[in-house]
Design a protein around this motif. Sequence first.
Motif, PDB file in Angstrom:
ATOM      1  N   ASP A  13       0.849  -1.267   0.012  1.00 51.34           N
ATOM      2  CA  ASP A  13      -0.333   0.119  -0.071  1.00 51.34           C
ATOM      3  C   ASP A  13       0.734   1.338  -0.017  1.00 51.34           C
ATOM      4  OD1 ASP A  13       0.041   1.531   2.925  1.00 51.34           O
ATOM      5  OD2 ASP A  13       0.356  -0.669   3.267  1.00 51.34           O
ATOM      6  N   LEU A  14       0.338   2.215  -0.560  1.00 44.08           N
ATOM      7  CA  LEU A  14       1.162   3.440  -0.874  1.00 44.08           C
ATOM      8  C   LEU A  14       0.999   4.284   0.461  1.00 44.08           C
ATOM      9  CD1 LEU A  14       2.916   4.575  -3.370  1.00 44.08           C
ATOM     10  CD2 LEU A  14       1.234   2.690  -3.749  1.00 44.08           C
ATOM     11  N   PHE A  15       0.298   4.068   1.262  1.00 39.97           N
ATOM     12  CA  PHE A  15       0.459   4.889   2.566  1.00 39.97           C
ATOM     13  C   PHE A  15       1.701   4.349   3.637  1.00 39.97           C
ATOM     14  CE2 PHE A  15      -3.858   5.324   1.099  1.00 39.97           C
ATOM     15  CZ  PHE A  15      -4.124   6.539   1.322  1.00 39.97           C
ATOM     16  N   THR A  16       1.922   3.370   3.428  1.00 45.48           N
ATOM     17  CA  THR A  16       3.120   2.881   4.001  1.00 45.48           C
ATOM     18  C   THR A  16       4.332   2.672   3.346  1.00 45.48           C
ATOM     19  OG1 THR A  16       2.797   0.602   3.964  1.00 45.48           O
ATOM     20  CG2 THR A  16       1.855   1.655   6.086  1.00 45.48           C
ATOM     21  N   TYR A  17       4.048   2.475   1.755  1.00 45.91           N
ATOM     22  CA  TYR A  17       5.322   2.712   1.062  1.00 45.91           C
ATOM     23  C   TYR A  17       5.720   4.039   0.710  1.00 45.91           C
ATOM     24  CZ  TYR A  17       8.381   1.482  -2.975  1.00 45.91           C
ATOM     25  OH  TYR A  17       9.324   1.253  -3.783  1.00 45.91           O
ATOM     26  N   GLY A  18       4.900   5.028   1.017  1.00 47.42           N
ATOM     27  CA  GLY A  18       5.202   6.547   0.630  1.00 47.42           C
ATOM     28  C   GLY A  18       6.291   6.801   1.774  1.00 47.42           C
ATOM     29  N   TYR A  19       6.686   8.049   1.844  1.00 49.84           N
ATOM     30  CA  TYR A  19       7.468   8.551   2.849  1.00 49.84           C
ATOM     31  C   TYR A  19       6.809   8.835   3.992  1.00 49.84           C
ATOM     32  CZ  TYR A  19      11.221   8.657  -0.643  1.00 49.84           C
ATOM     33  OH  TYR A  19      12.234   8.334  -1.575  1.00 49.84           O
TER      34      TYR A  19
ATOM     35  N   PRO B  63      -4.612  16.576   4.521  1.00 52.25           N
ATOM     36  CA  PRO B  63      -4.145  15.212   3.753  1.00 52.25           C
ATOM     37  C   PRO B  63      -3.060  14.588   4.783  1.00 52.25           C
ATOM     38  CG  PRO B  63      -4.105  17.190   2.175  1.00 52.25           C
ATOM     39  CD  PRO B  63      -4.626  17.852   3.541  1.00 52.25           C
ATOM     40  N   GLU B  64      -2.244  15.181   5.567  1.00 59.50           N
ATOM     41  CA  GLU B  64      -1.426  14.694   6.405  1.00 59.50           C
ATOM     42  C   GLU B  64      -2.174  13.657   7.339  1.00 59.50           C
ATOM     43  OE1 GLU B  64      -1.602  18.841   7.606  1.00 59.50           O
ATOM     44  OE2 GLU B  64      -1.490  17.739   5.717  1.00 59.50           O
ATOM     45  N   TRP B  65      -3.358  14.153   7.927  1.00 57.04           N
ATOM     46  CA  TRP B  65      -4.290  13.406   8.883  1.00 57.04           C
ATOM     47  C   TRP B  65      -4.708  12.174   8.203  1.00 57.04           C
ATOM     48  CZ3 TRP B  65      -8.072  16.653  12.458  1.00 57.04           C
ATOM     49  CH2 TRP B  65      -7.363  17.655  12.914  1.00 57.04           C
ATOM     50  N   THR B  66      -5.193  12.361   6.934  1.00 60.03           N
ATOM     51  CA  THR B  66      -5.720  10.841   6.441  1.00 60.03           C
ATOM     52  C   THR B  66      -4.507  10.048   6.163  1.00 60.03           C
ATOM     53  OG1 THR B  66      -7.464  12.307   5.300  1.00 60.03           O
ATOM     54  CG2 THR B  66      -6.661  10.213   4.335  1.00 60.03           C
ATOM     55  N   HIS B  67      -3.340  10.755   5.636  1.00 60.81           N
ATOM     56  CA  HIS B  67      -2.375   9.649   5.392  1.00 60.81           C
ATOM     57  C   HIS B  67      -1.836   9.057   6.791  1.00 60.81           C
ATOM     58  CE1 HIS B  67       1.876   8.761   3.626  1.00 60.81           C
ATOM     59  NE2 HIS B  67       2.362   9.154   4.857  1.00 60.81           N
ATOM     60  N   GLU B  68      -1.812   9.697   7.814  1.00 63.41           N
ATOM     61  CA  GLU B  68      -1.460   9.070   8.997  1.00 63.41           C
ATOM     62  C   GLU B  68      -2.227   8.157   9.548  1.00 63.41           C
ATOM     63  OE1 GLU B  68       1.164   7.899  12.192  1.00 63.41           O
ATOM     64  OE2 GLU B  68       1.702   9.244  10.260  1.00 63.41           O
ATOM     65  N   ILE B  69      -3.680   8.199   9.359  1.00 63.96           N
ATOM     66  CA  ILE B  69      -4.598   7.356   9.756  1.00 63.96           C
ATOM     67  C   ILE B  69      -4.493   6.011   9.026  1.00 63.96           C
ATOM     68  CG2 ILE B  69      -7.085   6.860  10.175  1.00 63.96           C
ATOM     69  CD1 ILE B  69      -7.497   9.893  10.726  1.00 63.96           C
ATOM     70  N   LEU B  70      -4.527   6.200   7.693  1.00 68.19           N
ATOM     71  CA  LEU B  70      -4.360   5.157   6.708  1.00 68.19           C
ATOM     72  C   LEU B  70      -3.088   4.409   7.027  1.00 68.19           C
ATOM     73  CD1 LEU B  70      -6.173   6.470   3.874  1.00 68.19           C
ATOM     74  CD2 LEU B  70      -7.105   4.702   5.338  1.00 68.19           C
ATOM     75  N   ARG B  71      -2.092   5.141   7.097  1.00 62.57           N
ATOM     76  CA  ARG B  71      -0.837   4.492   7.408  1.00 62.57           C
ATOM     77  C   ARG B  71      -0.666   3.566   8.456  1.00 62.57           C
ATOM     78  NH1 ARG B  71       4.466   5.962   5.777  1.00 62.57           N
ATOM     79  NH2 ARG B  71       6.249   5.394   7.383  1.00 62.57           N
ATOM     80  N   ARG B  72      -1.432   4.109   9.614  1.00 59.76           N
ATOM     81  CA  ARG B  72      -1.682   3.269  10.934  1.00 59.76           C
ATOM     82  C   ARG B  72      -2.477   2.148  10.725  1.00 59.76           C
ATOM     83  NH1 ARG B  72      -1.350   7.156  16.237  1.00 59.76           N
ATOM     84  NH2 ARG B  72       0.363   8.432  15.646  1.00 59.76           N
TER      85      ARG B  72
ATOM     86  N   GLN C 166      -2.753  -3.700   9.777  1.00 58.74           N
ATOM     87  CA  GLN C 166      -2.834  -4.927   9.101  1.00 58.74           C
ATOM     88  C   GLN C 166      -1.665  -5.932   8.893  1.00 58.74           C
ATOM     89  OE1 GLN C 166      -3.590  -4.982   4.562  1.00 58.74           O
ATOM     90  NE2 GLN C 166      -5.636  -5.267   5.071  1.00 58.74           N
ATOM     91  N   LEU C 167      -0.763  -5.317   8.391  1.00 64.58           N
ATOM     92  CA  LEU C 167       0.706  -6.081   8.087  1.00 64.58           C
ATOM     93  C   LEU C 167       1.363  -6.751   9.351  1.00 64.58           C
ATOM     94  CD1 LEU C 167       2.115  -3.462   5.772  1.00 64.58           C
ATOM     95  CD2 LEU C 167       1.409  -5.804   5.122  1.00 64.58           C
ATOM     96  N   ASP C 168       1.027  -5.992  10.778  1.00 63.64           N
ATOM     97  CA  ASP C 168       1.402  -6.460  11.733  1.00 63.64           C
ATOM     98  C   ASP C 168       0.809  -7.612  12.062  1.00 63.64           C
ATOM     99  OD1 ASP C 168       3.336  -4.519  12.353  1.00 63.64           O
ATOM    100  OD2 ASP C 168       2.239  -3.448  13.667  1.00 63.64           O
TER     101      ASP C 168
END
Length: 500
Positions: free
Chosen positions: A72-78, A246-255, A260-262
């Motif tokens: 996913d790009l939310f964890t693959y992105g920086y 956008p940074e809020w959405t990014h962080e929520i989806l990143r977590r 899921q991966l954990d």
Amino acid sequence: MSLTATAEQTEQHGEPEHVDVLIIGAGISGLGAAHRLREQFPERSLLILESQDSHGGTWWTHRFPGARSDSDLFTYGYRHKPWRGPSVAAGGAIREYLDEVVEEDELADRIRYHHEVTALRWSSDDARWTAEVTRRDTGEQLAITASFLWMCQGYYNHEEPYIPEWPGTERYEGVMVHPQTWPDDLDHTGKRVLIIGSGATAATLVPAMAKTAEHVTMLQRSPSYWFPNPTVHELSTQLEPLDLPPEWTHEILRRAYTVQLDWLATVGKEDPDQLHAFLLDAIMPLLPEGTDIEKHFTPAYRPWQQRIAFVPDGDFFEAMRDGKASVETDKIEEFTATGVRLASGEEIEADIVVTATGFNLSVFGDIPFAVDGEAVDFSQRVTWRGTMISGVPNMAYAFGYFRHSWTLRVDLITDLVTRIQQHMAERGARIVVPELRSEDADMPLLPWSDLDNFNPGYVQRSQDRLFKQGDREPWTHMHEYSHDRAVLPEADLDDGLQYR
């Protein structure tokens, strides 16, 4: 550690150009390292050498049909740059994202393209590296020196993909191509396509080529695990009406994706039977009626011993249900003039054969290293926290995750390396080198990867050339993100590191 000599000053004296930090590779790792250095040490000079004709690494070289992320790009992105868009994206969208990174961090004039490093030599007397470089576009030979070297070249050989030797390939009269060297003019419209392999590349190629091919057959020696994850996370749909920054959405989806991966990694280790059942249950409703699940979709290895093939919205299985794609599980007996003959005796005719058979691991770009005139045999060296190598001064390397997104670890490594450089400055040190402690004298040297934990073919083929790890900290690596995100930020920078 900061040196003030500029390229212009050194050129006036006929000396090699010198920089504080030299980064090898302008892919996702190298650009991430450069961002952190620019942020943490804006006064230091840095240079990125890239052998290709543009930045992006994998996303520049991989041009096969449908090339897309399998994370996913939310964890693959920086961490520092929010991803805007669906969680799975095509290679072009990822290149645009990296273009923005280059522009925002003002890196364009710090990247030298077509610069292939052919040797790296360390001098303790001078406390610097010398990179011998060949310009691939002009053939010019030059040297560049640096106080610190950061290897961000990736982990496989872009020029020489892995292709098994099969009997009779010289008889085949069709087109044979490997995804790493995909020709721009290959038209598969209306053609019979055979894709050999069942990893992430095949999972991408099959649905993409099936759109216009007459038929696509995926041939595998043994089954892989698949996971039909949605392109758009359900949380994304719920958050969209809230009009969040956008940074809020990014962080929520990143977590959310990290959790899921954990879960996948933890259950894969602690209860593989549960994860096995979960993954098969997820694909069964998507398969065509009558599919032999035991033969084609039940792997012989434990889940997560090899990377799971993520298929956004199950598009791979949609191609199967539409009759545009099929799976065969067998060994190749030989190639014929029109395709391949399997061990079962069955023949598969194909106009185009795609060898999606993997890649060859590369040890630091297969560049020869020397420290004070002695060649470095990395197979006899030990990693320090998956970031530096014993006995190799002032050199860090970026290596991400195989199970989690690569960039999650790149972000952690950039933090750790800049901490080390700050620690050097505080101590007035010009040199930092990992060295085994007295209590490590009898430490067993273990393989780079424990094959019981992670055992894909490209790892097994390369174990003898890769560096080793120990049985204790700080000489271990290949941990999960859940371990690294707790341990690396607190790592003792005097434990196993010597400063001079």
